[in-house]
Structure formats: structure tokens, C-alpha cells
Design an enzyme around this catalytic site. Structure first.
Site, short mmCIF file in Angstrom:
data_model
loop_
_atom_site.label_atom_id
_atom_site.label_comp_id
_atom_site.label_asym_id
_atom_site.label_seq_id
_atom_site.Cartn_x
_atom_site.Cartn_y
_atom_site.Cartn_z
N CYS A 138 -5.62 -2.93 2.40
CA CYS A 138 -5.33 -2.81 3.82
C CYS A 138 -6.56 -2.93 4.73
O CYS A 138 -7.01 -4.04 4.99
CB CYS A 138 -4.56 -1.52 4.09
SG CYS A 138 -3.69 -1.52 5.68
N LYS A 175 -10.04 2.25 -2.38
CA LYS A 175 -10.21 1.70 -1.03
C LYS A 175 -11.54 2.11 -0.43
O LYS A 175 -11.87 3.30 -0.38
CB LYS A 175 -9.04 2.17 -0.15
CG LYS A 175 -8.99 1.56 1.24
CD LYS A 175 -7.70 1.99 1.93
CE LYS A 175 -7.56 1.41 3.32
NZ LYS A 175 -6.27 1.78 3.95
N GLU A 208 0.83 -1.21 0.00
CA GLU A 208 0.00 0.00 0.00
C GLU A 208 0.86 1.26 0.00
O GLU A 208 1.84 1.36 0.74
CB GLU A 208 -0.91 0.00 1.23
CG GLU A 208 -1.87 1.18 1.27
CD GLU A 208 -2.74 1.21 2.50
OE1 GLU A 208 -3.80 1.85 2.47
OE2 GLU A 208 -2.37 0.58 3.52
#
Length: 290
Positions: A149, A112, A40
Site C-alpha cells: 500500500c 511494510k 492489504e
């Protein structure tokens, strides 16, 4: 499929870090990797340790960044999963995974969806939650379920990718320890992180790949000492079997071979998708059931 995981540290500048990543992509390609996965926000330090408007400048060259990684993918003939700071317009930014095809074209992107806001991880200050959903990305090596993540803690995200036909789940990641925590607490956090993603592999009958960064990064605001990123990048097979796991400090390029045909075999003996009670799950869309 041969998958390369690039577990890296920050090298003090974007230029030095990007150069190291490009070197590792070349190493992966020379080793026969077909798919290469970066961690990331791999171009820079993990800037979300504090809230500082100057860090938005890091997204100012995102279109040039896309062109650069497109060229890297094409030059090395690999499918490449990156994680970039996308500027959509003035004041609107996303934490976005761009996936490049072997010819350098953009196969797709994922913004995300789950954005944390915790001490040392102030991502809500920087990133708008994704608005293009949990959509797998079709590539020449298969349909990739790319998440990022904090998404890895949510079984719903993994399930929706699986229900849309993803053949593998991939998590570019930046997570680590605070040195003030006890060794026991550090161990609990790390193993919980591994366990929840192993569960996604088992529950969905899919291989899972997570690539995390390593190294200590100071909190330049001085509010906290900083984060020691715990590495431990890994690959699990479709039954949750560990195919490989890194240590907590090495910068590396590791190629892992994954049998992409095992998912069908596993789902035949463990038909979790068949037995789902979709008629009884409506309350999952509620924040809490009072």
C-alpha cells in the site's frame, strides 16, 4: 504467468471474509492461476480508521492465520501473497505480507516499510515500520518484489526491489475515497494512485500488480463517516501498458496472463539501469537538501 487478483469487500466478520477469500483462491486455482494476490489486511475490516487498542486483539491469532493460509496455498497448489497483522511480541506489531509456496511452505515475508498517519489511515498507531528491508522473495514462479500500500507512492522502494532482482512488483492495498470530497478531487486521487505505480513499471521495466479492496466501511469511532474503497485493481506490463483494470465496486477474482520475458526486451531498448548516475545520487539518503 497467470496471476489472479482477488478484489474483495469486508463481509462483516473475519470468519465470513476469510471464507470468501478461500473460495476465491479455489476459483483462481481452478482457472489455472499460478500466483494469487490478496489485498492489504484482507482478513478483517480496515481497522486503522481510528485509534483503538482493542483492535490489537486482531493480531492475537496471527500464527494460526499463517497456518491457515499455508494450508490454502498447499490445497490449491498456488503461490499465495497474503497480508496479515503480525504480532511480533507484546506491544510490537507489523503489517506483514506473507508469501506461501505451492507446497504451503513460507517462501518469505515483507514487513511494510512506509507507515501512513493521516485522517482515516492511522497506521502508525498500530504498526512498527518494517526492519527487514526491501528484499524480493524467491518462489517457484519467480522473484517477487512484494510491497504494501503506502509503499506504492515511493519510487525508491520500487527501485530497490528492482535492483535486487525482482521480476515483478506486487502491492496489496487498502485505499479509498471520503464521501465529503468532491468528485473532481476523488478522480484526481484515484488517477494519481494509478499513475505513480504505472511509473514504477516504466522506470524499472517490470510488470506491476496492485490489488485493492472495495466496499464502504464505516468508521466505528464516529469521528468520520468511513471510507469507500475504490477498487481499480490493475496489472501493468513492463512498458507501462495496461493489461487489465477493475472497476470501483465489484468483488472478483480476475486472472491476468503476464509475459514475464518482456522485461528483458524492454530493458534492452530502454536501458535505464545502465544509464543511472549512481555517482551523483548520495543526497537521496537525506530527508531534505537545505
Amino acid at each position: 504467468m497467470k496471476i489472479a487478483l482477488l478484489q474483495q469487500k469486508f463481509h462483516g466478520s473475519k470468519e465470513a471474509t476469510v471464507a470468501k477469500t478461500a473460495e476465491l483462491v479455489r476459483e483462481a486455482a481452478q482457472g489455472g492461476a499460478q500466483l494469487v494476490v490478496c489485498q492489504e489486511l484482507h482478513q478483517t475490516q480496515y481497522f486503522c480508521q481510528s485509534e483503538d487498542t482493542s483492535f490489537f486483539d486482531l493480531a492475537g491469532e496471527w500464527e494460526a492465520d499463517v497456518r491457515f493460509w499455508s494450508d490454502v496455498a498447499r490445497a490449491n497448489g498456488v503461490v499465495l501473497v497474503t497480508s496479515l497483522f503480525e504480532k511480533r511480541t507484546d506491544g510490537l506489531y507489523h503489517n506483514t505480507a506473507f508469501v506461501f509456496e505451492k507446497d504451503g511452505s513460507i517462501a518469505g515475508k515483507y514487513r511494510k516499510m512506509h507507515i501512513p498517519d493521516d485522517p482515516g489511515f492511522y497506521e502508525k498507531f498500530y504498526f512498527t515500520p518494517g526492519d527487514i528491508g526491501f528484499e524480493p522473495i524467491d518462489t517457484s514462479v519467480g522473484r517477487l518484489g512484494v510491497l504494501v500500500c503506502w509503499d506504492q507512492w515511493y519510487p525508491e522502494a520500487a527501485r530497490l526491489m528492482a535492483l535486487r532482482g525482482a521480476k515483478i512488483l506486487i502491492y496489496p492495498t487498502a485505499i479509498g475515497w471520503f464521501e465529503a470530497d468532491s468528485e473532481e478531487e476523488k478522480a484526481r486521487q484515484l488517477e494519481a494512485w494509478v499513475a505513480v505505480q504505472r511509473g514504477h513499471a516504466i522506470a524499472n521495466g517490470l510488470p506491476v500488480v496492485a490489488v485493492n479492496r472495495v466496499g464502504f466501511e464505516k468508521d466505528d469511532s464516529g469521528v468520520m463517516a468511513g471510507i469507500k474503497f475504490w477498487g481499480n485493481s490493475f496489472v501493468f506490463g513492463a512498458q507501462g501498458e495496461q493489461l487489465w483494470r477493475a472497476d470501483s465496486q465489484s468483488e472478483l477474482c480476475k486472472i491476468v496472463e503476464v509475459d514475464m520475458k518482456r522485461s528483458e526486451e524492454v530493458r534492452r531498448i530502454w536501458p535505464f539501469l545502465r544509464d543511472r548516475r549512481i555517482d551523483a545520487y548520495a543526497n537521496l539518503t537525506k530527508r531534505f537538501i537545505d
